[in-house]
Scaffold this motif. Structure first.
Motif, short mmCIF file in Angstrom:
data_model
loop_
_atom_site.label_atom_id
_atom_site.label_comp_id
_atom_site.label_asym_id
_atom_site.label_seq_id
_atom_site.Cartn_x
_atom_site.Cartn_y
_atom_site.Cartn_z
N ARG A 67 -0.75 -1.24 -10.17
CA ARG A 67 -0.98 -2.32 -8.29
C ARG A 67 -0.07 -1.79 -7.69
O ARG A 67 1.18 -0.94 -7.83
N GLN A 68 0.44 -1.85 -6.30
CA GLN A 68 0.35 -1.91 -5.92
C GLN A 68 2.31 -1.75 -5.46
O GLN A 68 3.11 -0.25 -5.86
N TYR A 69 2.63 -2.52 -6.28
CA TYR A 69 4.28 -2.79 -6.69
C TYR A 69 4.57 -2.04 -7.47
O TYR A 69 6.07 -1.16 -7.13
N ASN A 90 3.81 1.38 0.50
CA ASN A 90 2.63 0.08 0.85
C ASN A 90 1.53 0.25 1.74
O ASN A 90 0.57 0.56 2.05
N ARG A 91 2.17 1.02 2.74
CA ARG A 91 0.88 1.47 4.40
C ARG A 91 -0.81 2.04 3.93
O ARG A 91 -1.26 1.82 3.69
N TYR A 104 -1.23 2.25 0.55
CA TYR A 104 -1.73 2.11 -0.51
C TYR A 104 -2.91 0.84 0.73
O TYR A 104 -4.32 1.30 0.00
N VAL A 105 -2.15 0.49 1.16
CA VAL A 105 -3.59 -0.87 1.85
C VAL A 105 -4.34 -0.48 2.10
O VAL A 105 -5.45 -0.81 2.55
N TYR A 106 -4.04 1.12 3.12
CA TYR A 106 -5.19 2.00 4.05
C TYR A 106 -6.12 2.32 3.38
O TYR A 106 -7.58 2.01 2.96
N THR A 107 -6.23 3.23 1.93
CA THR A 107 -6.56 3.60 1.20
C THR A 107 -8.16 2.58 0.27
O THR A 107 -9.14 2.40 0.25
N VAL A 108 -6.93 1.08 0.29
CA VAL A 108 -8.03 -0.12 -0.01
C VAL A 108 -9.11 -0.46 0.43
O VAL A 108 -10.15 -0.46 0.76
N GLN A 109 -8.29 -0.17 2.10
CA GLN A 109 -9.50 -1.14 3.09
C GLN A 109 -10.09 -0.28 3.10
O GLN A 109 -11.35 -0.59 3.84
N LYS A 110 -10.13 1.10 3.61
CA LYS A 110 -10.79 2.10 4.03
C LYS A 110 -12.32 2.51 3.18
O LYS A 110 -13.60 2.74 3.18
#
Length: 697
Positions: free
Chosen positions: A3-5, A24-25, A27-33
């Motif tokens: 998980r991210q944390y 964090n950015r 992690y979120v970027y790869t999940v969104q892309k």
């Protein structure tokens, strides 16, 4: 999946200064892309880069490497771009991601060509920053762990073969033995499923029969060392199926004939303790001759250090023993990653550049995809021997290497000049194979050159690539020499002498690299005589107009677009000739002035009637004006007038308008048949060494 944390906490544990917001950015970027993309297993695609990043945290790598692992597939598999990544995460991460990203698949490429080009890009990228390789190895390891989910057996086999041939040896060359062993095991399971199942089954059977024999032997080793006051940690394991299968293939023996299936590792406190432990073990159990290797005094090229020996235990049982310090073990298992130096300023760890330089040289020397893949596989193959120069410099080479391989390992120029060799002071043929510890002296000659026959016995990728390149260069030089002779014959047929300027211009027109390239193209018949002549002097191969067709007495000019009885004259400012696009200017009570469409006079916005004109069908001959800048030296004008004469152009006026030593500027009026005729003359003038500049006035 991490998980991210959890991922951020892992990084912060060993790098408290890491930028938590940036992680964090990413992690979120790869999940969104990656969004709703799925892997063959059915898992969300972003689980793969997250797991690769997790592998990087196990190696305690820096923040940029972790972020690169998270983003490594975004450019290849989503709409993300390198520019966008650079903007969000900085130039270092963008460069690393670009290095890991495969080239776009080009449909015209074969599978092997695509593989070679991707490997070429990876090798060049990792020569700039070895973190690219660390991410790529982790990427490949995780893909191998999930390879069984891919339904296409051919694709599974291709990936496994590539892993076995390229990525597992690369992991070995940077000392990442844990990665290497797991890659080999997973690839072996795919490539030789029957052999894998048979060996795994036999190992399980032995394990059930032994009833803890491995633990018993490990305890005996530890007890013997404790009695000698050597504090150690001992672990035992069976060799994995691929290692056993490889030994069976190399020695041509059955499973039952393999007697050293068990291996033990002894970890000491200090390097001195390693040698003390070795002495105790050799006194306690009989050593097997020829099986002792000292990689502490002579480490492998990847930095690996350890003592290896083989002993005979009770009931003639053979066992392998590795002895190393705890620090050596930490570095050995994860090699380059374990002592990474980028946090201290970006320097590359010592001992990691020699073999990498060889790989980059192979990239430069390889002729095509098959050569690159072949040479690279040879260059990173595992089994090594050690040989020395007379001055004591150590070189590691694959087993079976010859004196020629050794010469190229020292330096490419030495290999190219080799004519003989001395091994341990004795003259031997160049094809002689080397043994561990040999002292090799290469005898060279300034007039020597590599022989094609050497390819029959050399084994290193560097040697094969260098020999092939040298042989091709020799063949190319011979063809270029033939081309040079043909070139002289071609230029003899040109209307005038040509010089370096004309040759340089021809090279550009033909999109060649240099003069040697031009001669090779001529000698190999890639260019026809006509193409060469036209490149040297544009228009030189066109049919020359017959002088009678456009001589002063025969010249006939007609203009379409004039009303009956309307007179005209060709403008003196632009001197239009048949073939130019023309326009007419009509003034009251004057003849129509005929101008070229791009005449500068027209740009002044003359307030008169404009007529759309064209040349009549039977129009031949007109006077064109040229502006020439000539070198002010004897014979210049004679060479220029010879060009006019050979192109059947009549000079009606020649005036010097400016002298600016060492140049003179002239205006020349020529009677020509048409625009093509004038253009051909301009091309011949520009090819002349006497002319600095030639333009229409």
């Amino acid at each position: 999946m991490l998980r991210q944390y959890e991922l951020v906490e892992r990084v912060k544990e060993y790098a408290p200064e890491a930028d938590e917001a940036l992680l964090n950015r990413a992690y979120v970027y790869t999940v969104q892309k990656h969004g709703t993309q799925k892997r063959a297993s059915g898992d969300p695609y972003f689980s793969h880069p997250v797991e690769v990043a997790g592998l990087m945290t196990e190696l305690k790598l820096d923040q940029q490497t972790i972020i690169t692992a998270l983003l490594h597939d975004t450019v290849e598999d989503t709409l993300a771009t390198i520019d966008e990544i650079e903007k969000l995460f900085g130039p270092d991460v963008a460069r690393l991601v670009d290095g890991v990203t495969k080239l776009s698949k080009i449909e015209v490429m074969t599978e092997s060509e695509r593989a070679a080009e991707n490997l070429r890009k990876l090798l060049l990228a990792m020569s700039e920053d070895l973190r690219v390789l660390l991410v790529k190895l982790a990427d490949r390891l995780h893909n191998m762990r999930t390879l069984h989910f891919i339904k296409n057996p051919e694709k599974r086999e291709r990936i496994a073969r590539e892993t076995m041939d390229i990525y597992a040896p690369l992991a070995e060359r940077v000392g990442m033995y844990e990665y290497m062993r797991e890659m080999q095991l997973l690839a072996f399971e795919q490539l030789e499923p029957e052999a894998y199942a048979t060996i795994a089954g036999r190992l399980a059977q032995i394990r059930s029969q032994e009833g803890g024999q491995v633990d018993a032997i490990a305890f005996a080793i530890k007890q013997a060392l404790a009695e000698a006051d050597v504090n150690v940690e001992v672990t035992g394991r069976e060799k994995h199926p691929y290692s056993i299968w490889k030994k069976m293939a190399e020695r041509h023996v059955t499973f039952e004939q393999i007697t050293d299936i068990m291996a033990f590792r002894v970890l000491t406190e200090t390097p001195d303790d390693c040698y003390r432990a070795l002495g105790v073990l050799h006194q306690t159990w009989q050593m097997i001759p020829g099986r002792f290797k000292d990689y502490i005094s002579t480490p492998k090229s990847n930095g690996y250090k350890s003592l290896h020996t083989a002993l005979i235990y009770e009931n003639s049982m053979r066992m392998e023993v590795q002895i190393r310090s705890r620090e050596m073990h930490r570095l050995n298992e994860f090699g380059l990653a374990a002592h990474w130096a980028y946090k201290q300023g970006g320097s590359r760890p010592d001992g990691q550049v020699g073999w990498l330089r060889d790989l980059i040289e192979i990239v430069d020397a390889s002729h095509d995809a098959e050569e690159l893949l072949e040479h690279t596989k040879l260059a990173i193959y595992q089994d090594r021997i050690f040989a020395f120069t007379p001055k004591g410099a150590l070189h590691q080479l694959p087993k079976g290497s010859t004196a020629v391989d050794f010469a190229y390992a020292v330096h490419t120029d030495l290999g190219n000049a080799a004519v003989g060799a001395k091994i341990n002071g004795r003259h031997v043929p160049l094809r002689s194979q080397l043994a561990n510890g040999d002292v090799v002296e290469i005898i060279k000659s300034e007039v020597s050159e590599p022989q094609l026959s050497w390819l029959g016995f050399v084994v290193t990728g560097k040697a094969r690539a260098a020999i092939r390149r040298a042989v091709r260069a020799k063949e190319r030089a011979e063809v270029a020499e033939i081309g040079s002779k043909l070139f002289d014959e071609i230029t003899d047929r040109l209307p005038q002498r040509i010089g370096k300027k004309a040759i340089d211009s021809a090279i550009k027109r033909l999109d060649l690299r240099d003069e040697e390239d031009l001669m090779f193209a001529i000698g190999s018949a890639r260019l026809s005589d006509r193409e060469v002549m036209e490149a040297l002097v544009p228009g030189s191969t066109a049919e020359l107009p017959q002088e009678a067709e456009w001589s002063r007495s025969e010249r006939a000019i007609s203009i379409k677009g004039l009303t009956a009885g309307m007179g005209f004259e060709l403008a003196e400012c632009c001197h239009p000739v048949p073939g130019d696009r023309i326009v007419g200017l009509r003034r009251p009570d004057k003849k129509v002035e005929v101008h070229t469409i791009d005449c500068l006079t027209l740009a002044n916005g003359i307030d008169v009637d404009w007529l759309d004109l064209s040349w009549g069908e039977r129009t031949t001959g007109a006077v064109g004006r040229l502006r020439l800048v000539l070198y002010n030296r004897p014979g210049t004008l004679a060479e220029v007038t010879q060009i006019f004469a050979s192109n059947r152009a009549n000079v009606t006026s020649l005036n010097m308008v400016q002298r600016d030593d060492p140049f003179g500027t002239y205006e020349v009026d020529l009677e020509v048949a048409d625009l093509a005729h004038l253009t051909r003359i301009l091309g011949a003038l520009r090819a002349s060494e006497a002319v600095s500049e030639a333009i229409r006035a």
